[in-house]
Design an enzyme around this catalytic site. Structure first.
Site, PDB file in Angstrom:
ATOM      1  N   GLN A  92       0.827  -1.201   0.000  1.00  0.00           N
ATOM      2  CA  GLN A  92       0.000   0.000   0.000  1.00  0.00           C
ATOM      3  C   GLN A  92       0.862   1.253   0.000  1.00  0.00           C
ATOM      4  O   GLN A  92       2.082   1.198   0.147  1.00  0.00           O
ATOM      5  CB  GLN A  92      -0.916  -0.016   1.224  1.00  0.00           C
ATOM      6  CG  GLN A  92      -0.180  -0.187   2.543  1.00  0.00           C
ATOM      7  CD  GLN A  92      -1.103  -0.534   3.703  1.00  0.00           C
ATOM      8  OE1 GLN A  92      -1.191   0.234   4.671  1.00  0.00           O
ATOM      9  NE2 GLN A  92      -1.763  -1.667   3.629  1.00  0.00           N
ATOM     10  N   HIS A  94       0.295   5.683   1.171  1.00  0.00           N
ATOM     11  CA  HIS A  94      -0.572   6.706   1.747  1.00  0.00           C
ATOM     12  C   HIS A  94      -0.260   8.061   1.107  1.00  0.00           C
ATOM     13  O   HIS A  94       0.896   8.361   0.791  1.00  0.00           O
ATOM     14  CB  HIS A  94      -0.368   6.818   3.261  1.00  0.00           C
ATOM     15  CG  HIS A  94      -0.522   5.520   3.982  1.00  0.00           C
ATOM     16  ND1 HIS A  94      -1.678   4.775   3.963  1.00  0.00           N
ATOM     17  CD2 HIS A  94       0.355   4.826   4.764  1.00  0.00           C
ATOM     18  CE1 HIS A  94      -1.514   3.690   4.693  1.00  0.00           C
ATOM     19  NE2 HIS A  94      -0.291   3.693   5.184  1.00  0.00           N
ATOM     20  N   GLU A 111       4.080   7.768   8.605  1.00  0.00           N
ATOM     21  CA  GLU A 111       4.069   6.882   9.775  1.00  0.00           C
ATOM     22  C   GLU A 111       5.473   6.375  10.056  1.00  0.00           C
ATOM     23  O   GLU A 111       6.416   6.627   9.301  1.00  0.00           O
ATOM     24  CB  GLU A 111       3.122   5.692   9.527  1.00  0.00           C
ATOM     25  CG  GLU A 111       3.519   4.816   8.354  1.00  0.00           C
ATOM     26  CD  GLU A 111       2.441   3.785   8.021  1.00  0.00           C
ATOM     27  OE1 GLU A 111       2.718   2.580   8.170  1.00  0.00           O
ATOM     28  OE2 GLU A 111       1.338   4.186   7.598  1.00  0.00           O
ATOM     29  N   HIS A 168       4.831   0.358   0.855  1.00  0.00           N
ATOM     30  CA  HIS A 168       5.251  -0.406   2.020  1.00  0.00           C
ATOM     31  C   HIS A 168       4.264  -1.517   2.336  1.00  0.00           C
ATOM     32  O   HIS A 168       3.104  -1.491   1.904  1.00  0.00           O
ATOM     33  CB  HIS A 168       5.387   0.508   3.250  1.00  0.00           C
ATOM     34  CG  HIS A 168       4.089   1.142   3.655  1.00  0.00           C
ATOM     35  ND1 HIS A 168       3.609   2.290   3.060  1.00  0.00           N
ATOM     36  CD2 HIS A 168       3.166   0.798   4.590  1.00  0.00           C
ATOM     37  CE1 HIS A 168       2.450   2.625   3.596  1.00  0.00           C
ATOM     38  NE2 HIS A 168       2.150   1.725   4.536  1.00  0.00           N
ATOM     39  N   ARG A 188      -4.435   0.630  -1.656  1.00  0.00           N
ATOM     40  CA  ARG A 188      -3.847  -0.698  -1.854  1.00  0.00           C
ATOM     41  C   ARG A 188      -3.392  -0.868  -3.295  1.00  0.00           C
ATOM     42  O   ARG A 188      -4.123  -0.544  -4.224  1.00  0.00           O
ATOM     43  CB  ARG A 188      -4.854  -1.807  -1.517  1.00  0.00           C
ATOM     44  CG  ARG A 188      -5.223  -1.919  -0.065  1.00  0.00           C
ATOM     45  CD  ARG A 188      -6.022  -3.198   0.214  1.00  0.00           C
ATOM     46  NE  ARG A 188      -6.746  -3.039   1.461  1.00  0.00           N
ATOM     47  CZ  ARG A 188      -8.012  -2.625   1.551  1.00  0.00           C
ATOM     48  NH1 ARG A 188      -8.695  -2.379   0.441  1.00  0.00           N
ATOM     49  NH2 ARG A 188      -8.588  -2.500   2.708  1.00  0.00           N
TER      50      ARG A 188
END
Length: 311
Positions: A92, A94, A111, A168, A188
């Site tokens: 996926q 972000h 993250e 990642h 995804r």
């Protein structure tokens, strides 16, 4: 006083039962995520103590911003999770703040991962082997994923910073503590053709992924540093525009000076106590809390390992 929080658990196709190692009574056999410190609408924590007992963290954020140093952000900025990957997660990516706000109405999602446990030979996917946008698009369209994704072996105690735009995936047999921007937007790219309990494959987001993948993020780049604050030693795992994350090892006693008006604390090993302005609270592995702007004199006692984050 600290705001102690009740975790919110999320069922995931790849989840398992290892979160019980933190003393949690998990609701599913495939519990994938513990949302440990969250004010996100998809899983806001309930406060367990004090004058805000039974409030949710997002309610307190809205009603008493002074507890958070009068932070003027629209929403609580951070989210702490523990993830149990009994199986591998989807590959996926972000979006960053600009794309997420334009298309999803929330923060982007940078993250980072502290590896709490990992099976032998466990690995993550981090970054892609594509030199330009045309190559990336072609490899995704032709499903050349074996060549596209970059894999990295991991072990307990490793740390990875995952900026928005980084392709990642957490691999099978890994448990992590994740500090992230407070966002629940995931695109995804590949999900191993899995089906859920209803026999349905989960949606992919290939066109969105092509738009947000950052081709410069090809390999892990975190460089933890040993630092000292007020004669107390700790490890700065990362300092970024989105968050700073620290690891503290307490042996017997630490006088803790908050690095910001408010900070998030997760106990990942050991037991002990925290004394805040003269009042003691017992601590054990699996607890999570927010130290607010009202919490001034802070001392930790015992044998504790904790992850501290702040903006």
């Amino acid at each position: 006083m600290p705001l102690f929080l009740k975790p919110v658990f999320q069922e995931r196709i790849w989840g398992g039962t290892k979160l019980t190692e933190f003393g949690y009574d998990i609701p599913y056999d495939n519990t994938g995520e513990c949302w440990a410190i969250s004010a996100h609408p998809n899983g806001a924590n309930t406060i367990l103590n004090g004058r805000y007992k039974n409030y949710t963290l997002d309610q307190v954020w809205e009603e008493n911003r002074a507890l958070f140093g009068n932070d003027d952000r629209e929403a609580f900025p951070l989210l702490t999770k523990i993830l149990d990957a009994q199986d591998k997660l989807s590959v996926q990516v972000h979006p960053d703040d600009a794309y997420a706000k334009a298309h999803e109405g929330e923060y982007g999602k940078t993250e980072c991962w502290y590896i709490l446990d990992a099976e032998e030979d466990a690995e993550i996917i981090y970054g892609v082997n594509a030199q330009n946008q045309e190559t990336l698009n072609n490899m995704i369209d032709n499903r050349e994923f074996d060549q596209l994704f970059n894999t990295v072996k991991v072990q307990k105690g490793d740390f990875y910073y995952v900026p928005a735009g980084t392709v990642h995936a957490i691999g099978k047999g890994i448990m992590i503590l994740e500090t992230q921007q407070s966002s629940d937007t995931t695109y995804r790219i590949y999900d191993y053709d899995r089906t859920d309990k209803n026999g349905e494959q989960r949606a992919l987001h290939l066109e969105e992924s092509k738009e947000v993948i950052d081709l410069s993020q090809t390999s892990p780049n975190a460089t933890p540093k040993a630092l000292t604050r007020d004669d107390e030693h700790y490890t700065q795992l990362v300092a970024s525009p989105f968050f700073t994350v620290e690891k503290w090892n307490v042996s017997q006693q630490v006088n803790f000076k908050k690095p910001q008006d408010y900070c998030l604390v997760s106990i990942i090993e050991g037991s002990g106590e925290i004394i805040v302005d003269g009042e003691a609270y017992e601590l054990e592995k699996g607890q999570h809390f927010v130290l607010t702007s009202e919490d001034n004199a802070v001392q930790f006692n015992g044998e504790l390992t904790m992850i501290v984050s702040y903006v």
